[in-house]
Design a protein around this motif. Sequence first.
Motif, PDB file in Angstrom:
ATOM      1  N   UNK A   1      24.846  46.583  35.389  1.00 18.27           N
ATOM      2  CA  UNK A   1      25.819  47.051  36.385  1.00 18.27           C
ATOM      3  C   UNK A   1      26.341  46.121  36.866  1.00 18.27           C
TER       4      UNK A   1
ATOM      5  N   UNK B   1      25.506  54.105  31.713  1.00 19.72           N
ATOM      6  CA  UNK B   1      26.234  55.072  32.225  1.00 19.72           C
ATOM      7  C   UNK B   1      25.068  56.162  32.824  1.00 19.72           C
TER       8      UNK B   1
ATOM      9  N   UNK C   1      36.838  44.488  29.781  1.00 22.01           N
ATOM     10  CA  UNK C   1      35.160  44.170  28.903  1.00 22.01           C
ATOM     11  C   UNK C   1      36.088  43.179  27.667  1.00 22.01           C
TER      12      UNK C   1
ATOM     13  N   UNK D   1      35.362  34.836  45.794  1.00 18.14           N
ATOM     14  CA  UNK D   1      36.080  35.474  47.166  1.00 18.14           C
ATOM     15  C   UNK D   1      34.562  35.707  47.650  1.00 18.14           C
TER      16      UNK D   1
ATOM     17  N   UNK E   1      24.736  38.004  30.367  1.00 14.21           N
ATOM     18  CA  UNK E   1      26.445  38.280  29.509  1.00 14.21           C
ATOM     19  C   UNK E   1      25.805  37.514  27.804  1.00 14.21           C
TER      20      UNK E   1
ATOM     21  N   UNK F   1      35.434  42.092  39.652  1.00 16.53           N
ATOM     22  CA  UNK F   1      36.519  41.404  40.369  1.00 16.53           C
ATOM     23  C   UNK F   1      36.329  41.145  41.162  1.00 16.53           C
TER      24      UNK F   1
ATOM     25  N   UNK G   1      28.606  43.155  35.901  1.00 24.29           N
ATOM     26  CA  UNK G   1      29.366  43.817  35.120  1.00 24.29           C
ATOM     27  C   UNK G   1      30.375  44.144  36.659  1.00 24.29           C
TER      28      UNK G   1
ATOM     29  N   UNK H   1      30.125  52.558  39.335  1.00 20.19           N
ATOM     30  CA  UNK H   1      30.665  52.287  38.039  1.00 20.19           C
ATOM     31  C   UNK H   1      31.532  51.695  37.556  1.00 20.19           C
ATOM     32  N   UNK H   2      31.171  50.136  36.803  1.00 23.61           N
ATOM     33  CA  UNK H   2      31.617  49.718  36.459  1.00 23.61           C
ATOM     34  C   UNK H   2      32.218  50.255  34.949  1.00 23.61           C
ATOM     35  N   UNK H   3      33.279  49.446  34.416  1.00 24.45           N
ATOM     36  CA  UNK H   3      34.776  49.721  33.523  1.00 24.45           C
ATOM     37  C   UNK H   3      33.656  50.131  32.310  1.00 24.45           C
ATOM     38  N   UNK H   4      32.896  49.162  31.733  1.00 25.09           N
ATOM     39  CA  UNK H   4      32.719  49.740  30.864  1.00 25.09           C
ATOM     40  C   UNK H   4      32.841  49.475  28.731  1.00 25.09           C
ATOM     41  N   UNK H   5      34.562  49.219  29.466  1.00 23.54           N
ATOM     42  CA  UNK H   5      35.792  49.432  28.283  1.00 23.54           C
ATOM     43  C   UNK H   5      36.270  48.660  29.071  1.00 23.54           C
TER      44      UNK H   5
END
Lengths: 312, 312
Positions: free
Chosen positions: B196, A253, B270, A180, A230, B204, B199, B262-266
């Motif tokens: 980050x 985080x 993931x 996108x 990654x 997205x 991720x 903040x990306x999810x990280x879980x």
Amino acid sequence: MGTAAIIGSGLIGQGWAIVFARAGWSVRLYDSDAAKAEEARTLVARQLRTLHDHGLAGDPHAILARVAVAGTLEAALADVDYVQENTPEDLAIKQALFLRLDALAPAGAILASSTSSIRASLFSRDVPGQARCLVAHPVNPPYLVPVVELSGAPWTTPDVIERCAAILRDVGQKPVVVRREIEGFILNRLQGALLQEALRLAEEGYASVEDIDATVKDGLGLRWSFMGPFETIDLNAPGGIADYCARYNGMYRSIGASQVREPAWQGPAVADLEAQRRERLPAADLHERRFWRDERLMRLLRHKQQAEEEGR
Amino acid sequence: MGTAAIIGSGLIGQGWAIVFARAGWSVRLYDSDAAKAEEARTLVARQLRTLHDHGLAGDPHAILARVAVAGTLEAALADVDYVQENTPEDLAIKQALFLRLDALAPAGAILASSTSSIRASLFSRDVPGQARCLVAHPVNPPYLVPVVELSGAPWTTPDVIERCAAILRDVGQKPVVVRREIEGFILNRLQGALLQEALRLAEEGYASVEDIDATVKDGLGLRWSFMGPFETIDLNAPGGIADYCARYNGMYRSIGASQVREPAWQGPAVADLEAQRRERLPAADLHERRFWRDERLMRLLRHKQQAEEEGR
């Protein structure tokens, strides 16, 4: 093998001419200033000799013979399979040009722009053949840095993206698909994220410019030259990437929460960056240093090719 | 040349033993579990043969002869110039150990920890010789990735930082100085900033995991393997780094404003990363792939050494 029209004969256009001709394609080089296109062909010839010396191109004469300067846009576009546009970053110029490209190029040809900052949906909005328009954003110089970011407008057909990727792979590039439209595509977004943190660390005096650079070139950047971020973390925890995220998300985080301030990007902070860099590399040596960089890129590319041939 | 005590004989300890012994230093390897230290020496021997095969170490027998297993902490520390601690990331363990290291090591010896997450001010707070304590954080494996981050406590003397840097340069590493304590030092802060954003882009759906990796390994990461981020942009504008900041700060500020989530990280995000990676590299192949990575790092290091010898 096919025929590519390269529109605009500056550094990026010259780079694309090399990429396509090196891979056996016929190239038509066009510039609204005909003298510039002729000069560009001479510069291509010089660069081909250097690439040949580094084992990164075949016979320079044979390759150059495939690069023709076209006197008119019509002549450049007749019977081509692919068009790569490399004009200045000006929306009005690109909008007008893409209307002409669409009118003159064969129906099946792909119309790609090298733009780093203008969305395909903006320059192709009023183009009848908008379905075949997209961004194919290279890194300079494309004959040394293979990644190309493909970013279509919402109306660009998946088939066009796929054919564009296939053509670019065919000429030795590594196309990646931006699904996108987003500012900065992928590469400049990743670079920006790292640069902003590097700027914050320098501004706040946590480390010198030289030491921040060393942390990348003697640390982080080694793996990243042959594995992505990654792939890297996938190997840095026993159970792979999900295991890595579970182990280290707390640290990242917590770090991330302190990485929100926008760095200055100007004023005394940038003057200090400039001073630290000029101490290492006087302004008079900048030009020469770019040749050094390209020499190192050529050696690195050859090294990667050999490692990939000999590795699994 | 001097003598280094390596305390803790896991992977990082083995790596440091190789670094010091390869450079001609005498190494005393100590582990509270004596059998582990003996096993570690065997693993060091194996790794030295591989490094020798890649032109990255001299005669493996001569180097191994400089690595002695010490039966007691006292024996490990007698007359050493440098101590590198590599025990688990546990503050209580390090606090107790640094008290003993300080009591037993010669007055002039530097006491360094490999910790990636515990500040020097925490583990050295109650140590009488706290002025000679610091973090010297390596990247694994240190004999392939030269950067070492030096981070002292407020009471660590500048002389200790300087001597530590000189010793590490002497054994072939690239020390960088973190001037004030900060979580993640420099390397993990830079890596975190890029990760980050990577991720976020993956979560997205802007690009596949594979394409984000390709954007780095076939794009951004090439220059970063021999130039840092500041050196890179210094050459990417005619007038150098200040010119670059003036030209592109608008783009990076605008991008930066959209890089705050903040990306999810879980969770599912993931799980999707994991699924995309396992499609490319089955879990059963992770172990073998680490040997491939180290092989590629060795080749890259040799390439860089040759390029630097032959370059200006």
